[in-house]
Structure formats: C-alpha cells, structure tokens
Design a protein around this motif. Sequence first.
Motif, PDB file in Angstrom:
ATOM      1  N   LEU A   1      50.528 -54.064  53.119  1.00 30.81           N
ATOM      2  CA  LEU A   1      49.345 -54.819  52.705  1.00 30.81           C
ATOM      3  C   LEU A   1      49.742 -56.130  52.045  1.00 30.81           C
ATOM      4  O   LEU A   1      49.079 -57.162  52.253  1.00 30.81           O
ATOM      5  CB  LEU A   1      48.498 -53.969  51.750  1.00 30.81           C
ATOM      6  CG  LEU A   1      47.935 -52.666  52.333  1.00 30.81           C
ATOM      7  CD1 LEU A   1      47.158 -51.904  51.273  1.00 30.81           C
ATOM      8  CD2 LEU A   1      47.053 -52.949  53.549  1.00 30.81           C
ATOM      9  N   GLN A   2      50.836 -56.109  51.292  1.00 34.66           N
ATOM     10  CA  GLN A   2      51.331 -57.353  50.694  1.00 34.66           C
ATOM     11  C   GLN A   2      51.803 -58.314  51.779  1.00 34.66           C
ATOM     12  O   GLN A   2      51.588 -59.530  51.684  1.00 34.66           O
ATOM     13  CB  GLN A   2      52.482 -57.037  49.737  1.00 34.66           C
ATOM     14  CG  GLN A   2      53.106 -58.254  49.073  1.00 34.66           C
ATOM     15  CD  GLN A   2      52.156 -58.946  48.113  1.00 34.66           C
ATOM     16  OE1 GLN A   2      51.474 -58.287  47.328  1.00 34.66           O
ATOM     17  NE2 GLN A   2      52.098 -60.266  48.177  1.00 34.66           N
ATOM     18  N   SER A   3      52.430 -57.797  52.821  1.00 33.84           N
ATOM     19  CA  SER A   3      52.904 -58.666  53.905  1.00 33.84           C
ATOM     20  C   SER A   3      51.736 -59.310  54.654  1.00 33.84           C
ATOM     21  O   SER A   3      51.864 -60.452  55.123  1.00 33.84           O
ATOM     22  CB  SER A   3      53.786 -57.869  54.864  1.00 33.84           C
ATOM     23  OG  SER A   3      53.022 -56.923  55.597  1.00 33.84           O
ATOM     24  N   ILE A   4      50.616 -58.594  54.777  1.00 36.28           N
ATOM     25  CA  ILE A   4      49.434 -59.198  55.409  1.00 36.28           C
ATOM     26  C   ILE A   4      48.945 -60.384  54.590  1.00 36.28           C
ATOM     27  O   ILE A   4      48.653 -61.461  55.123  1.00 36.28           O
ATOM     28  CB  ILE A   4      48.325 -58.149  55.591  1.00 36.28           C
ATOM     29  CG1 ILE A   4      48.743 -57.102  56.622  1.00 36.28           C
ATOM     30  CG2 ILE A   4      47.023 -58.817  56.025  1.00 36.28           C
ATOM     31  CD1 ILE A   4      47.704 -56.020  56.831  1.00 36.28           C
ATOM     32  N   TRP A   5      48.843 -60.175  53.262  1.00 37.03           N
ATOM     33  CA  TRP A   5      48.403 -61.272  52.406  1.00 37.03           C
ATOM     34  C   TRP A   5      49.401 -62.426  52.451  1.00 37.03           C
ATOM     35  O   TRP A   5      49.011 -63.601  52.507  1.00 37.03           O
ATOM     36  CB  TRP A   5      48.221 -60.791  50.980  1.00 37.03           C
ATOM     37  CG  TRP A   5      48.188 -61.917  49.990  1.00 37.03           C
ATOM     38  CD1 TRP A   5      49.104 -62.204  49.029  1.00 37.03           C
ATOM     39  CD2 TRP A   5      47.193 -62.949  49.897  1.00 37.03           C
ATOM     40  NE1 TRP A   5      48.766 -63.342  48.333  1.00 37.03           N
ATOM     41  CE2 TRP A   5      47.582 -63.818  48.856  1.00 37.03           C
ATOM     42  CE3 TRP A   5      46.029 -63.226  50.610  1.00 37.03           C
ATOM     43  CZ2 TRP A   5      46.838 -64.940  48.499  1.00 37.03           C
ATOM     44  CZ3 TRP A   5      45.286 -64.352  50.251  1.00 37.03           C
ATOM     45  CH2 TRP A   5      45.685 -65.176  49.208  1.00 37.03           C
ATOM     46  N   ASN A   6      50.693 -62.122  52.427  1.00 39.14           N
ATOM     47  CA  ASN A   6      51.703 -63.182  52.495  1.00 39.14           C
ATOM     48  C   ASN A   6      51.560 -64.001  53.767  1.00 39.14           C
ATOM     49  O   ASN A   6      51.689 -65.232  53.742  1.00 39.14           O
ATOM     50  CB  ASN A   6      53.105 -62.571  52.438  1.00 39.14           C
ATOM     51  CG  ASN A   6      53.401 -61.895  51.116  1.00 39.14           C
ATOM     52  OD1 ASN A   6      52.758 -62.161  50.103  1.00 39.14           O
ATOM     53  ND2 ASN A   6      54.369 -60.998  51.126  1.00 39.14           N
ATOM     54  N   THR A   7      51.292 -63.332  54.887  1.00 37.39           N
ATOM     55  CA  THR A   7      51.153 -64.046  56.158  1.00 37.39           C
ATOM     56  C   THR A   7      49.928 -64.950  56.153  1.00 37.39           C
ATOM     57  O   THR A   7      49.993 -66.113  56.585  1.00 37.39           O
ATOM     58  CB  THR A   7      51.068 -63.038  57.317  1.00 37.39           C
ATOM     59  OG1 THR A   7      52.211 -62.184  57.292  1.00 37.39           O
ATOM     60  CG2 THR A   7      51.016 -63.756  58.655  1.00 37.39           C
ATOM     61  N   PHE A   8      48.802 -64.438  55.674  1.00 32.46           N
ATOM     62  CA  PHE A   8      47.596 -65.269  55.609  1.00 32.46           C
ATOM     63  C   PHE A   8      47.787 -66.448  54.656  1.00 32.46           C
ATOM     64  O   PHE A   8      47.335 -67.566  54.935  1.00 32.46           O
ATOM     65  CB  PHE A   8      46.401 -64.420  55.168  1.00 32.46           C
ATOM     66  CG  PHE A   8      45.703 -63.734  56.303  1.00 32.46           C
ATOM     67  CD1 PHE A   8      44.795 -64.413  57.105  1.00 32.46           C
ATOM     68  CD2 PHE A   8      45.939 -62.396  56.578  1.00 32.46           C
ATOM     69  CE1 PHE A   8      44.146 -63.789  58.154  1.00 32.46           C
ATOM     70  CE2 PHE A   8      45.299 -61.759  57.622  1.00 32.46           C
ATOM     71  CZ  PHE A   8      44.398 -62.452  58.410  1.00 32.46           C
ATOM     72  N   TYR A   9      48.453 -66.209  53.543  1.00 30.70           N
ATOM     73  CA  TYR A   9      48.711 -67.280  52.581  1.00 30.70           C
ATOM     74  C   TYR A   9      49.570 -68.362  53.213  1.00 30.70           C
ATOM     75  O   TYR A   9      49.312 -69.566  53.053  1.00 30.70           O
ATOM     76  CB  TYR A   9      49.384 -66.695  51.344  1.00 30.70           C
ATOM     77  CG  TYR A   9      49.674 -67.696  50.255  1.00 30.70           C
ATOM     78  CD1 TYR A   9      48.745 -68.647  49.868  1.00 30.70           C
ATOM     79  CD2 TYR A   9      50.907 -67.677  49.590  1.00 30.70           C
ATOM     80  CE1 TYR A   9      49.018 -69.559  48.865  1.00 30.70           C
ATOM     81  CE2 TYR A   9      51.190 -68.589  48.592  1.00 30.70           C
ATOM     82  CZ  TYR A   9      50.244 -69.528  48.232  1.00 30.70           C
ATOM     83  OH  TYR A   9      50.529 -70.420  47.236  1.00 30.70           O
ATOM     84  N   PHE A  10      50.577 -67.952  53.955  1.00 28.79           N
ATOM     85  CA  PHE A  10      51.446 -68.912  54.634  1.00 28.79           C
ATOM     86  C   PHE A  10      50.673 -69.705  55.686  1.00 28.79           C
ATOM     87  O   PHE A  10      50.849 -70.924  55.807  1.00 28.79           O
ATOM     88  CB  PHE A  10      52.621 -68.174  55.271  1.00 28.79           C
ATOM     89  CG  PHE A  10      53.549 -69.052  56.038  1.00 28.79           C
ATOM     90  CD1 PHE A  10      54.484 -69.848  55.388  1.00 28.79           C
ATOM     91  CD2 PHE A  10      53.493 -69.105  57.432  1.00 28.79           C
ATOM     92  CE1 PHE A  10      55.349 -70.666  56.106  1.00 28.79           C
ATOM     93  CE2 PHE A  10      54.352 -69.916  58.144  1.00 28.79           C
ATOM     94  CZ  PHE A  10      55.277 -70.700  57.474  1.00 28.79           C
TER      95      PHE A  10
END
Length: 326
Positions: free
Chosen positions: A101-110
Amino acid sequence: MHRAAPGTHARWVMAEPLTATTAHQGAGAASVKRARSVDIYAPQWRNFLFVAPYLVFFVTLLVVPLFWGIWLSFHKADTFSSGPFIGFGNYVRLFNDKIFLQSIWNTFYFVLLTVPSLALLGLFLALCLNRRTRSAAVLRGLFFSSSVLSVTIVTLIWRIVYIPDIGLLSMIFGLFGARAPAFLSDPSLAMIGIAIATVWWCIGLPMMLFLSALQQIPQDIYEAAALDNANRWQTLRSITLPSIKRTFVLVVIIQIVFQFQLFGQALLMTRGGPNNLTKPIVFYIYETAFRRWDLGLGAAASEILFVLILVAAMVQFLVSRRKADV
C-alpha cells in the motif's frame, strides 16, 4: 484467302488475317473486362504478410505474458511450479501488506511530481526554442541529449550531484554559506530528488513532441493575428495552445504510462529507502517475484499496476476529450 463465286466481281477475301485480328480484339476486351471486375477496395489477405512479423512479436512478448500473468496471479506459484489454485488469495495478501500500500502511494506521488513538470517544462522549452537559429538548434540538441542516456548513467550523475559535503549541489550551496538539502537521505525529500533526476532525464521527448506540433501551425494564422494587433499572450492563448491541445494530451498520457513504471532510479539511487518511502510498485514486484520467489504474489501486483496505468490514462483521456467537446 479464296476467290469469290462466279457471277460476281472478282475479288480476293483475306479471311484468315481478319479472323486472327478479331480473336486478338476479343481476348483484349475480355482481359479489360476482367481487370474492371476486380474490386480494388476488396481485402487482399496477402497484405497480412507485411504485418505478420510485428504481430508475432506482439502476441509473443505482450499478449501471452499478459494472460500468463493473470493466470499466475490466481495460483500460489514459485520458481519450480505453478502451485495450487487459490483464487483471489494473492490479491487479499497484497491489500493486507502495508509495504504494498505504501508503494502504491509512492508511485502516485512520483507521477504527480513528474508528469505535470514534464508536460509544462517541455512546452516551455518548445516555445522558447521554436526558432530557426543555430543557437536554438544547439540548445534543442543539448536538452534532448539526456534522453539517450541509460538509467545507470543518469543515476550515477545525480548521485554525484547529491553527495553530501562534496557533491556539486553542496559546492553550489557552499558558495552562499548554506547547507545543501539531503535529497537521498531525508524522508521528505528523497522522492523529490528522484523526480528531479527523472525530469532532467526525460524532458527531451515532450520537448520534441511539442516542437513538432508547433511547427505544424500555419504561419498565415500568426500573420493575421499580427494584422489585428494581437500581442504575444493573446496569440499564445487563442492560437498556439488550442492548436496543440491534442499533443498536450498525448504527452500527458505517454508520461503517465512511463512514470508509473518507475524502477531503475529508485533502485540505484535510494534502494527504496528511507523506510520504503521511495519504493514504487515495480520495485515491490521485483523484490517479491525475483528475490522472495513468490511469483503468484508478484504477478498479482503486476496486474494491479496494469489496471492503475490503464485507469489513469483513460481518465486523463476522457477528461481532456470532454473539455475539448465543451
């Protein structure tokens, strides 16, 4: 050739040559009729041979892996076997994993950091360099040159820039008596540091696409606007931007697809740290499938990434299309 019957005027009749000529004319008329009967718009299946090589690679390298990945995502697969069928078990495990779930947020943030920057900065550079001068041509080449570098070279360059105390950024800040930000170790700046390097790396393609679109605008329109005493801002707002709106949508969609696949920069610059704050979905897939050998879970994560890219691109396309219709 034969002679006429008695009692008539004497004459010779050339029978055979006339017969041959008539036959030749009949054959020509038949061939013309057959040629006219051919429908030039009818599908000719031999043309399929020209696209067959591409279709073979497309099906082998894209379609088959896509369905194979979907099939694996429903199995407890590893390196040695496909394992038993577990239904949506892998997807349940993913959404119970805080790192995923953190990786999903990181990808959207990027994506939010890079896509608008690439689109707007690429448009700005294209507007500035849309000149028929030697200096503009040199600058276009310089800005595009970073796009041909590999991700390894790009990350090496920016790691040298970001090195604390002795890096290029620290030297520049040192001239003003200030301390450079720790882009690769500060949790609040690590993703921004990766985004800056990515924008520098990828700016060439949006710039060239916008340049191509700008050069397709007829000069007569600008001359007519000049006769109406339109200033540069009015020309940009009323002529230039409406003429390249389709290219702008294309650039945004291309960059969404590209930036959702962030991997090399995060792996080589921060290795997903600090505290998994720069670990994107592709990095998570790599660790899950090829380090922990949980291929079923990695396949499920890849299918979720595919859906996210598809949804994001389609939303952008539909929103821009609706604005264009209005």
